[in-house]
Design an enzyme around this catalytic site. Structure first.
Site, PDB file in Angstrom:
ATOM      1  N   ASN A 186       0.727  -2.646   5.230  1.00 21.38           N
ATOM      2  CA  ASN A 186      -0.002  -1.383   5.275  1.00 21.38           C
ATOM      3  C   ASN A 186      -1.219  -1.315   4.356  1.00 21.38           C
ATOM      4  OD1 ASN A 186      -0.139   1.694   5.790  1.00 21.38           O
ATOM      5  ND2 ASN A 186       0.093   1.561   3.565  1.00 21.38           N
ATOM      6  N   TYR A 208     -14.933  -1.675   9.101  1.00 17.93           N
ATOM      7  CA  TYR A 208     -13.510  -1.357   8.980  1.00 17.93           C
ATOM      8  C   TYR A 208     -12.808  -1.657  10.303  1.00 17.93           C
ATOM      9  CZ  TYR A 208      -9.259   1.474   8.643  1.00 17.93           C
ATOM     10  OH  TYR A 208      -7.946   1.898   8.658  1.00 17.93           O
ATOM     11  N   GLY A 233       0.819  -1.210   0.000  1.00 18.19           N
ATOM     12  CA  GLY A 233       0.000   0.000   0.000  1.00 18.19           C
ATOM     13  C   GLY A 233       0.844   1.246   0.000  1.00 18.19           C
ATOM     14  N   SER A 267      -5.602   0.131  13.668  1.00 16.85           N
ATOM     15  CA  SER A 267      -6.281   1.431  13.716  1.00 16.85           C
ATOM     16  C   SER A 267      -6.990   1.585  15.050  1.00 16.85           C
ATOM     17  CB  SER A 267      -7.296   1.529  12.574  1.00 16.85           C
ATOM     18  OG  SER A 267      -8.164   2.631  12.755  1.00 16.85           O
ATOM     19  N   LYS A 301      -9.617  -4.240  11.442  1.00 15.46           N
ATOM     20  CA  LYS A 301      -8.423  -3.820  12.175  1.00 15.46           C
ATOM     21  C   LYS A 301      -8.320  -4.543  13.521  1.00 15.46           C
ATOM     22  CE  LYS A 301      -6.769  -1.317   8.997  1.00 15.46           C
ATOM     23  NZ  LYS A 301      -5.525  -1.751   8.318  1.00 15.46           N
ATOM     24  N   ASP A 361      -2.111  -6.887  -6.545  1.00 18.87           N
ATOM     25  CA  ASP A 361      -3.214  -6.854  -5.599  1.00 18.87           C
ATOM     26  C   ASP A 361      -2.911  -7.811  -4.452  1.00 18.87           C
ATOM     27  OD1 ASP A 361      -5.631  -6.929  -4.264  1.00 18.87           O
ATOM     28  OD2 ASP A 361      -6.849  -7.119  -6.064  1.00 18.87           O
ATOM     29  N   VAL A 362      -2.898  -7.317  -3.222  1.00 21.10           N
ATOM     30  CA  VAL A 362      -2.502  -8.146  -2.084  1.00 21.10           C
ATOM     31  C   VAL A 362      -3.474  -9.292  -1.808  1.00 21.10           C
ATOM     32  CG1 VAL A 362      -1.184  -6.336  -0.915  1.00 21.10           C
ATOM     33  CG2 VAL A 362      -3.638  -6.591  -0.429  1.00 21.10           C
TER      34      VAL A 362
END
Length: 288
Positions: free
Chosen positions: A91, A156, A14, A144, A160, A64-65
């Site tokens: 990241n 999200y 990223g 995060s 995390k 693309d991860v």
């Protein structure tokens, strides 16, 4: 930045913009050879050019991860270019702010695929290479503050939270190979933070100011630190601790009424407020 990574090689995923670019630039300035990984080719090339212009060494890998071959390509390119792999910064991530009730199934899958599956694939590929080489290394996941709960960022935050759990588990699993696994929960002003439902004054500083904590976690100086999450906003540095059982009460048998009585009584001090913004104030230790 000091040369704390001199002679090492690290992968930053990223890294086409934002925090990832700041991490890649800082790692190169600190002496590391850097693999700049991202899905966006133009951003990858820009980051590599910035590093090269500043006198550093970097190679871009576009991919693309969420694809296993991408994670392996990051590792293979690092080994072929630098002859070693010392660190990974996991990241790469995406965010879709808004009510969970309004997110599409595609959005949910992409959140989990990039933020969780992508981190797993890259982390495992890197750790496998370190184990096979018999050399110590450092995996740094990016978590995060949203893992503690933020309005309109539940899904999200869940990804995390998964990143935090990976950090704890990998620290235990890979310690036998000399591989440290920590995480950073940064607060910086990026395009991603602009999408979050948080006041401007809480969006954080320039991403470059987060780099010192990241560099320490990548460096050999951080040993034997492992299984920890650092919260950092460029000025304030703290530790995010995992949830533990803090108060336990026991009965030979339980009824729903007993549970209610315990939660209102002996267990009440352990009931924590929900959400990052409502979390108890930390103990402040002022440094020069």
């Amino acid at each position: 930045m000091s040369g704390v990574l001199e002679g090492t090689a690290v992968i930053v995923t990223g890294a086409a913009h934002g925090l990832g670019r700041a991490y890649a630039l800082a790692a190169a300035e600190a002496g590391a050879g850097v693999i700049v990984g991202d899905l966006r080719a133009e951003g990858v090339h820009e980051t590599v050019d910035l590093i090269s212009t500043a006198g550093g060494t970097a190679v871009g890998v576009v991919g693309d991860v969420v694809q296993p071959e991408t994670a392996q390509s990051f590792v293979d390119t690092c080994l072929a270019t630098f002859g070693r792999l010392d660190g990974l910064v996991n990241n790469a991530g995406v965010i879709f702010p808004g009510s969970s009730l309004d997110l599409s199934a595609r959005d949910v899958r992409l959140l989990v695929d990039v933020n969780v599956t992508g981190s797993i694939l890259c982390g495992v590929a890197a750790a496998r290479a370190m184990r096979d080489a018999g050399t110590p290394g450092s995996i740094v996941n990016v978590s995060s503050g949203a893992l503690q709960g933020l309005d309109d960022l539940a899904l999200y935050g869940a990804t995390k939270g998964a990143t935090a759990s990976l950090t704890y588990g990998w620290a235990l699993e890979w310690e036998r190979y000399g591989i440290r696994c920590n995480a950073i929960a940064p607060l910086a002003h990026t395009a991603m933070s602009d999408q979050m439902n948080i006041p401007d004054e809480h969006k954080g500083p320039d991403p470059a100011l987060i780099a010192p904590a990241l560099l320490h976690l990548l460096s050999a100086r951080s040993a034997p630190l492992t299984g920890q999450i650092l919260r950092f906003d460029g000025k304030r540095l703290g530790l995010v601790t995992p949830s533990h059982l803090t108060i336990v009460t026991e009965r030979p048998t339980w009824s729903p009424e007993d549970v209610a009585e315990a939660l209102a009584g002996v267990l009440a001090p352990g009931v924590a407020p929900v959400g990052l913004m409502n979390s108890p104030r930390p103990q402040w230790v002022v440094s020069d």
